[in-house]
Every structure is written in structure tokens, then in C-alpha cells.
Design an enzyme around this catalytic site. Sequence first.
Site: not given
Lengths: 508, 508
Positions: B56-57, B96, B100, B153, B155, B178, B253, B305-306, B326
Site C-alpha cells: 500500500d503506497d 487504493c 484493487r 487489506k 478496501h 485504510s 500506508h 497499489d499505487n 500517489k
Amino acid sequence: MPESRNAAPSRRRARLAAVCGLTLLAASSRGAALAGATAGQPGEDRPPNIVIITTDDLGWGDLGSYGHPTIRTPHLDRMAAEGQRWTSFYSQAPVCSPSRAALLTGRIHLRSGMFGRRQGVFFPDSRAGLPAGEITLAEALRDVGYATGIVGKWHLGHLPEYLPTRHGFDSWFGIPYSNDMDWRVPSGATRRAAMFHPRTDYWHVPLMRDETVIERPADQHTVTRRYAAEAVSFIEAHRDRPFFLYLPHTMPHMPLFRSEGFRGHSAAGVYGDVIEEIDWAVGQVLETLERLELTERTLVVFTSDNGPWLSYRSHGGSAGPLRNGKGTTFEGGMRVPGLFRWPGTIAPGVVQAIGSAMDLFTTAIALGGGAAPDDRPIDGVDLSPVLLGTGPPPRETMAYYRMGELFAFRLGRYKAHFTTQSRYGAPRGWMQPTDRSRIAGSPPTGRLEHDPPLLYDLGADPGERYDIAAERPDALAAVVAAAEAHRAGMTVAEPLFDLRGPERESAP
Amino acid sequence: MPESRNAAPSRRRARLAAVCGLTLLAASSRGAALAGATAGQPGEDRPPNIVIITTDDLGWGDLGSYGHPTIRTPHLDRMAAEGQRWTSFYSQAPVCSPSRAALLTGRIHLRSGMFGRRQGVFFPDSRAGLPAGEITLAEALRDVGYATGIVGKWHLGHLPEYLPTRHGFDSWFGIPYSNDMDWRVPSGATRRAAMFHPRTDYWHVPLMRDETVIERPADQHTVTRRYAAEAVSFIEAHRDRPFFLYLPHTMPHMPLFRSEGFRGHSAAGVYGDVIEEIDWAVGQVLETLERLELTERTLVVFTSDNGPWLSYRSHGGSAGPLRNGKGTTFEGGMRVPGLFRWPGTIAPGVVQAIGSAMDLFTTAIALGGGAAPDDRPIDGVDLSPVLLGTGPPPRETMAYYRMGELFAFRLGRYKAHFTTQSRYGAPRGWMQPTDRSRIAGSPPTGRLEHDPPLLYDLGADPGERYDIAAERPDALAAVVAAAEAHRAGMTVAEPLFDLRGPERESAP
């Protein structure tokens, strides 16, 4: 009797470490050689061959193993995988001549006069060169029996008395200064425009063998290929004795040339083509060592003389995540690739320890069984404890000079900037701003002095984005104190780069 | 009979390619399975296990093998060395939830309503989730006999009807949204300040097993470690049949948490600690596969994810040489690491071909012997020709959406920006300016429309620094035409992210 190729790495490392430690303790005079470690004697203690390949304006981010997205460097990536890839390795200066002087003498360039008040490097009308009294790595290794050769760009004085053959090299094939100096751009065209569409006859740089001009203008399309061939010949000719090969490529300094076979080779355009041809040339060296069964007795180093020349946009290189490029004392200006490969002796890995190109001088002398000069200050330190895995990293600081002035200083993970250049070599507006300097908007072209200094944590912030001077006065004070101690120990010779043109004929 | 571990890679690749080709031709209805390729049947044609690890991130530049100078990622670097390291792999969205959704459905998020006009992602008061009609990768693989699990996660909707267990996953251990949502920062402290000094009790995010809350607030210090343990248990429990494990880490994240053993682990500060713990967790998965002799029958993918959340400065990641992060449609916002490891089947190397996370949907179904849905548009393409070395790269374009709008489009090496965000998530002045937009000075916070569009050559200029629209009208026209064709084929569902809060109770 050649050394067993199956010698256990740890045993060989231990033996070498003993040699290196002893060398450093025993070093008492120039040219002294340790009994049993003298080059040229066959047997267990024959010192390693040393090959130092460097490049011109190649950036930290220009190799696949340093994260370039589109340039392919399989041979250099193989060097990285089979050896140590250093992520905090530095050229000792952000431009050409002083960087090369430091590498070859183990000394910060101020000590040898390799700087100027007005000029940053040597030019074709320079009247000076590297002083005869300086002791180069070639001299130090030749003194202990090494064959010494340089294939590539010199840039430490083009007049006869300053040439590589007067500074310890048995042979030279290459060019005396940068490939964009000594130019003849046709009328009606600007020099800058001609840089992007180069023709061999625009530039008049000579190609030399030893002390003779053998081609002028040098056909730059084929220099990288010919350097590779010369390097292979040198290794073949000296396969039976220790040798030191210094291979400073002319490329990727603008104007960019590559041979026909590499035209369109890369997805990264002409700059990528040029790097991929250099990578091919590195492959030629590695393959030759393999063919001659010299791989396990040869240390090969790959680095660059300074960061990428950003003003040439996509014709210049990339510092990857690091800030700015050539000519500046930001990390992008001086932090460069540093690959060390010596299979069977150097255990592969990624190394975060700080190293400087001038440490190659001290390290190579230690590995070669020679003695570093003890009649003058030497700034290079012996990196072999890290290379051999025998001790802690010997270097905790880095001094960043621009011309004759200390612009920045690093102590461990912290770096303080006392002065910065806002835009040297970078396109307008390209630079990442600092928080406190307020140069985000339209940075001036000149110098910026910082009081208090800017402070960056190069561990958490390798891109030098977030000034933490206000948050970490303790760290700032420690770096400033270390910088003061460094300044106090610096000796400064007369600057020699300013001696140019006929009106300077009385100069050295 | 387990497949021979010594099967020649080329033979196995050829066999798989035949399967994949056939799969694509034969795919005619949801759930159709090829004879002899159904999961769960022992023998030569047992399909591979699929493990997709995402983060994540985490930025493109955050791994050692992608050039990070100070973060150490030995297990991920091993994945890179033993597999394919893709340098142009993308998350399909810069934030996010839509990212996904695209990965799990193989569809651009507009088609599934996974976007908003005002909201970019789902929140704890969202009334919607991934629609039941969407077919996830878990459903497609479960239909052909795979065990399916998610650890991490989600989301894509936290209400019961939207949970992973309603979307094809047999089991779930993780958090629904998140880790910075649903927060209880003490009075007197700002939320932003609390982000930098996080305590578990500041955040109220629940930890779930299947459809039950088992801990609230989740102890985020141990989530990465517990995810690793859950992943190991899942693999052990399903060692005898094909499995699909989706492992979307909660970290890095913000707010950042790591377990006690990783405090101070990294030279890169707390962010480095977090990445190095994720790297350790990847090592746990690889070691488990090795121990169970599943290495050669398991495809492991690692991605993000980004891009990195730059506004958190050194607590956010790095896009390396890529621009911005991001939330933006610059490369740094969507280009992410893409590692593919399947020893004996995927030949190691660096891949420059374009890939998208939504291609994982199509590729995994092809490899697993399933059938991609044919009753709806699928945007993901089968990357197995590149993975297996059997054909040319199938993807030549990349569509960059922000919310519901096409901001940029890539065709081959050229990328056109129609709209850019000047500062989303980035500190003031951080962004590199574009030449023509004149945002070098003090970029506004809003959107910038570009007419003509900005044009970058991502081959020679991966950092998107040099707009060449004026120099290359031909390339610009080609990209614009491809973007128009893409737009014409896009179907857009009702946006579901805007449905928030009690006043929206009439919504789905």
C-alpha cells in the site's frame, strides 16, 4: 605456479587482509614493497590485477542495477550481482579534471592545485597539468612491478610534460581532454545545436598513442569500440604479470557518439545507445579475463567521474532518485555507481558504506602490496576491510568541493550544505527546491549561501528534499564541527586551471 | 504424481503456452474449464499456485533492485534475480480502491463503478462496495478448483455483502479499509502530527477474520508479522491442491507501524523499517514454498497499489527517477514494482514491456486453466507470452485515470497528458515543472488542462521532464488517436464512491 582457482574465498580474504594490514603499518617510503608481496613474483602472494573502468558524466541512475527503467546494462549488472554494488560511492569532485586528479593521486584536488578560481577544468589552451611531483596510482603500482596502461581520456594536462606517459603509465591510447573542447562548428549553427547533431568533423580533439597524435579529429563514433579492443590487447599482453589498467571512457560526455552497431540499440535513445555500448565494452573486459583465467586474480572497479550533465536533457544521464547533477555538490553531482568485482575474494552484496574515488588509490596500493606516500597528506582511505569483509567501513565523512571551496560536508548519514549552486547545468526550473532557501519559484543562476546550513538525512531522504536543520540542531552541530576539522587540515596549492592561453606563457 | 522438479524450463514453457493459447481461444463462458487443465487434478497439467503480494503506497523506487540507496530488500531482490523484474508495470489507478478493483476484476474501474465524482476511494461510512455482479479473480480461480484466500487489506466495501468472502475468497484475515481511516486522535493534537507519532489506539480500524471483527483497534505494530504467519498457514493448509493467495499488505500506508524486531532495522528510518519488514514477510512466503517443495509450481507476483505518498516526506516512499507520486497520473503515481518469480518456468531477466495490475486477472486465469468472462468487457491482457518467452508483449497502451476521467494515455514509448494535477499529495514546490505549463514557479493546487497535451518520451525521458509535443506532432497525433479509440470503447457505470454517510441509506 598459478594460484588455485578453488581457494576458499574466506581463506584468501584473510590472507589479503593480513597483507593489507601489514602494508599499511609497514608503509614507510615511496616505492617500498613488502617482501613476498612484490608484483611479478609467481605464487600465492602474487598481487591482484587492478582494472579501474570509469566513465564521463554517467549518472548514479544510469545502470539497470541502479534502477534505470530503460537502459539495459547486462554486463554491468553481472558485475553488480557477482561483486559489491556500493550505493554511497562518490567521485571526489563534480567535474572532470579535479575528479580524475583525486582518483589518481588519492588527494583532494586542492592539495595538487587541480582547481581554479575562474576555471573548473583544463582546456586545450591550458598551460598547466598535473604537477610532476604528484605520485599517481600508476607510479605507485609500477614501483612494485605492475604493468600500467591507460586507455581513454586523460584531462590532466595535454602538454607533453603532463601526459600519462610522464605520470607512471607505460602506455596510453586515448584523448587528452573532453570531446566537446576544440570544436569547429560550421557557421550558421550554434554550438549547442551541433551538440545534438554531432559530426566527427565538428570536433578537433586528437587521438593519441603514448605521446603521438595518431588521428585528428578522433573518429568518435568508434572510440568506445576501439577502447575495448585496446583494453583487451593490454590484458592479453600482460597476462603473465600483475597489471593496472585504467580505462576512462570518453563517453557519455556530450556530444554523444556510438558505433554503427549500437545505433538504435536502446529504448532510451542515443544516450541509452552510448551506455549500452559502454556496457558491451565492459563485457569485453570481463570475457577476456575469463578467457585468460584471470577472473579470480583481478579486481575490476566501475565508476564515473561525476554526475549526469542535465542541461542536455534526454541526451544527458540520470542521477536516479538523487538531486541534481554534474557541477553541483548535491548528491546527483558526485554520487556515482561504484561496482567492485573480484570473484572468490569479494563476497557479493550491496554496500551502503561511504567510499570515494580517491580511496581507490589507497585501496589499490594496499591490495597491490605497495606503499602509499608518507611525505604528504593522503586523503584516500583503504576500503579493503569492506571489500574483503574483514573490518568496519573506514570512511565516515565526505567533503564536497566546488572549484576551490568546501560547499558541503557529510558525516555519517547527515549532510550539511553551506553553499549550493541553484542551477548549474540543469534546465531552467528543473531543480527540486529546498524548503528554507525559497528557490522553488525561479531559482537564480548563481550561488546560494546558507546560514544556517541546510541539513539533510541521506538515510531517510537520499533525494535531499527535506531540510531538517531546525529539527536536528545536534546533528547539524556535529556535521559543522567535522567540516571545520576537515577545513583545518586542508592544504591548498596554487590553482592551476586558470593558467590559459598565450598570455600565460610564463606559467608552468 | 508431482511434476518433476527437473523438467526443462523450455519444455514446460511450451506446454504452458499451448495451454494459455488454447485457454484464450476456448474461453466461452464463465467457469468453463479446459479438459485436463482443471485445478485439483494431480499430474502434469496441474495448474500453478498463484500468489499475488501487493503493498500500500510503496513506490517504484523503494526496493534495492529498483535502485533505492538505503532500503535493504534481500528477499525481494532475490525474487528479482530469480524471476522477471518489470520496469514498466503499473497499478491501474493512482489510489487504493480503484486500483484493487482493477486488479481483482481485470477491468478499468469505471466499468464497475469503482470511482466517484467527489470521493477517490471507499471510507468507513461508505454505503457501497464492489458490486456482486463483478467477477473477481478469486471467483474465476475457485471455479476451476483453486483454494482462495486473502490476507490483508480489502478496501472494496466494508459492509457484509461486499466483503472478500462474498467475492470468491474462502477465507480472509485483514482490515477492511485504510489504516488511517476511522481515527481517534486525542484532543490537542492534529491528525497530521499524530500520523508521524502513531499509537495503536489513535486508529480504530478493525481486524477481521472472514466476516467477524476479531480485534479493534487492530494492533498495527504486528499486522505485517501476522499477515506473514497467516500466509504461511494458508500455504501449508493447501499444499496439496492449487491455491490462489492474495496478500495485500496494510503497510507502508501512513501511519507507519512495524514490529519491535524491525525498529531501527533500516538505515532509511521508519519507512525503511516498514519496507524491510515487508521484505522479511516476502521471505517467509518464499521459504515456505521452498520447504513444501512448491517453488517450481508457484507463480509469485509482487507489486504495489499505487505510487508513494509524497506529502508525508521521509515517512512516504520514493518513485525513484519517476515523477511525482500517489494520486497523480504522472509515472510516479502509477508505475510500481512488478516482480514475477516462477523458477523453472519463467526465465530470469529485466522486462521493459508494459504491464498493468489488471493483466494479472487475465494472466492468472489463463495460467490456471480458467476462462475469463466473455459477457462483459475485460481490459486485462494475458501477459504469459512475456512471462514464458513465447510471444511478443501483448500490451502497447496504458490508460491513466484520475477519479472518472482519462488524464493521460501511453502508446508505446510516448505518453500524452491531457490533464495533470499539479500538487496532489506532494509538498509545496516539490514537483518537477513541465516546460510548457509554466508551473515551475508556484504550482497551483488544482488541475491543469493541457491543450495541446504534454508529450513525453518515456524511453529517453522516464522522468517526464521534457515536453516534446512541439517537436513530435506525429507522435502526439498517434497517442491522441489511440486515446480517442480507448475512450470510445469505455463503458462507465454509476460512480459508487460518493455514496457515503447515513443520508445515503437508500443507496445500494
